[in-house]
Scaffold this active site. Structure first.
Site, PDB file in Angstrom:
ATOM      1  N   LYS A 160       0.891  -1.173   0.000  1.00 17.39           N
ATOM      2  CA  LYS A 160       0.000   0.000   0.000  1.00 17.39           C
ATOM      3  C   LYS A 160       0.924   1.217   0.000  1.00 17.39           C
ATOM      4  CE  LYS A 160      -4.126   1.592   2.504  1.00 17.39           C
ATOM      5  NZ  LYS A 160      -5.047   1.807   1.386  1.00 17.39           N
TER       6      LYS A 160
HETATM    7  N1  PPE Z   1      -8.026  -1.328  -2.912  1.00 15.47           N
HETATM    8  C1  PPE Z   1      -7.455  -0.101  -2.774  1.00 15.47           C
HETATM    9  C2  PPE Z   1      -6.793   0.517  -3.958  1.00 15.47           C
HETATM   10  C3  PPE Z   1      -7.495   0.537  -1.530  1.00 15.47           C
HETATM   11  O1  PPE Z   1      -6.933   1.746  -1.395  1.00 15.47           O
HETATM   12  C4  PPE Z   1      -8.149  -0.065  -0.446  1.00 15.47           C
HETATM   13  C5  PPE Z   1      -8.228   0.625   0.890  1.00 15.47           C
HETATM   14  C6  PPE Z   1      -8.723  -1.342  -0.628  1.00 15.47           C
HETATM   15  C7  PPE Z   1      -8.641  -1.932  -1.883  1.00 15.47           C
HETATM   16  C8  PPE Z   1      -9.385  -2.077   0.501  1.00 15.47           C
HETATM   17  O2  PPE Z   1      -8.440  -2.483   1.472  1.00 15.47           O
HETATM   18  P1  PPE Z   1      -8.830  -2.717   3.003  1.00 15.47           P
HETATM   19  O3  PPE Z   1      -9.025  -1.381   3.622  1.00 15.47           O
HETATM   20  O4  PPE Z   1      -7.657  -3.453   3.570  1.00 15.47           O
HETATM   21  O5  PPE Z   1     -10.058  -3.527   3.009  1.00 15.47           O
HETATM   22  N2  PPE Z   1      -8.338   2.046   0.849  1.00 15.47           N
HETATM   23  C9  PPE Z   1      -8.057   2.817   2.021  1.00 15.47           C
HETATM   24  C10 PPE Z   1      -7.760   4.260   1.696  1.00 15.47           C
HETATM   25  C11 PPE Z   1      -8.882   5.175   1.416  1.00 15.47           C
HETATM   26  C12 PPE Z   1      -8.418   6.621   1.215  1.00 15.47           C
HETATM   27  O6  PPE Z   1      -9.146   7.347   0.519  1.00 15.47           O
HETATM   28  O7  PPE Z   1      -7.406   7.045   1.763  1.00 15.47           O
HETATM   29  C13 PPE Z   1      -9.111   2.600   3.109  1.00 15.47           C
HETATM   30  O8  PPE Z   1     -10.189   2.110   2.839  1.00 15.47           O
HETATM   31  O9  PPE Z   1      -8.797   2.886   4.260  1.00 15.47           O
END
Ligand code: PPE
Length: 312
Positions: A160
């Site tokens: 990430k």
């Molecule tokens: N794909 C992406 C590209 C992504 O950024 C997130 C989280 C996910 C999938 C889902 O991952 P998880 O949170 O582990 O289920 N995105 C984060 C950032 C949002 C932001 O705008 O900053 C979040 O949901 O916290």
């Protein structure tokens, strides 16, 4: 999306500093090259006090993200876990979003980091429904982006990493300009990857489908939670490559993410999917029950903040 609301303290390099003092120099490496990693975690108000959901898994992912960039975070998983729990307590927030970040700091410039120290910080602030309250209940309108997901041999998606989010930013801006709430990115081969900040699921004939990790998606912790939940509710879950047509013809579609939780999708590229369906609603309800501490079967995923809060 809510504006960033200042809270009292930010944990920065081992200390709690005032919100306004958590600043860096414009010469930091992370700013110039996006050389950082971050996490998004949520703390929820439960009957037993404030609890952070799957904190250990998120901090472990932060460390893994850094390892993929050959970056060493100078604080252990345990240090950052404790710091997060304390920070939420110190800021006396019943529920909030928690954002740890680690990036190459001030030292030298030029692409390869040299003597740059790794700066580590954790912020937290109140953050409501990511795609709006109405999105949670009625579902959101999404658009397939003209930007494709960066393939995983361009940057490792399991990380990430800050710089990677330019891809997401372009996609979601494009969607917003077209009047949509979120973007879905495809792989170079045209399979569904993920949204700008969420993973994607569809439901067809009672079966729950989500794209495989090989599509270059973040290994979503909410994706993993929802897959486990779906199985426990008796649904069949299949991890398969999905095409645009699969999405347009889905009985239901939804997205998952820490910030977005379980958000239904009502339209994709103006193809109507419809009001949130029964499987989406069941999973959304079950997810909110878990994170808000109403389902003891998953109690081990909650880490309580209460002692620090009581002290503060
Ligand atoms: N794909 C992406 C590209 C992504 O950024 C997130 C989280 C996910 C999938 C889902 O991952 P998880 O949170 O582990 O289920 N995105 C984060 C950032 C949002 C932001 O705008 O900053 C979040 O949901 O916290």
């Amino acid at each position: 999306m809510a504006d960033l609301q200042a809270t009292e303290k930010i944990w920065m390099n081992g200390e709690f500093v005032d919100w306004a003092d958590a600043t860096v120099h414009v010469g930091v490496h992370g700013l110039h090259y996006g050389s950082g990693v971050f996490e998004g975690i949520r703390a929820y108000e439960t009957a037993k006090g404030t609890a952070i959901f799957r904190l250990g898994d998120h901090i472990q992912r932060l460390h893994d993200s850094a390892r993929l960039l050959r970056m060493t975070i100078p604080y252990s998983v345990e240090d950052l876990r404790k710091a997060s729990l304390e920070l939420v307590g110190v800021n006396k927030l019943p529920s909030c979003y928690v954002r740890p970040i680690a990036f190459y700091g001030y030292g030298s410039l030029g692409v390869p980091p040299r003597d740059n120290p790794v700066c580590t910080a954790i912020m937290c602030w109140p953050w409501g429904a990511y795609l709006g309250e109405e999105g949670m209940t009625r579902g959101v309108r999404v658009k397939i982006s003209s930007w494709v997901r960066m393939p995983s041999n361009v940057v490792p998606h399991a990380s990430k990493a800050c710089g990677l989010y330019l891809n997401s930013m372009l996609a979601v801006q494009e969607a917003a300009l077209g009047g949509y709430e979120e973007a879905i990115l495809l792989t170079e081969k045209g399979y569904i990857a993920d949204c700008s900040g969420e993973n994607v699921f569809i439901v067809k004939d009672g079966v729950v489908y989500t794209p495989p990790l090989e599509t270059g998606i973040l290994h979503g912790i909410t994706r993993n939670t929802v897959m486990e939940l779906a199985v426990s509710l008796g649904y069949e879950v299949k991890v398969e490559n999905l095409t645009r047509a699969d999405l347009y013809l889905a009985d239901e579609a939804f997205m998952t993410g820490t910030a977005a939780e379980v958000t239904p999708v009502r339209e994709v590229d103006d193809y109507l999917i419809g009001d949130p369906g029964p499987v989406t609603l069941a999973l959304q309800r079950a997810y909110l029950d878990i994170v808000q501490g109403r389902d003891d079967r998953w109690a081990s995923w909650l880490e309580y903040v209460t002692p620090a809060r009581a002290k503060a």
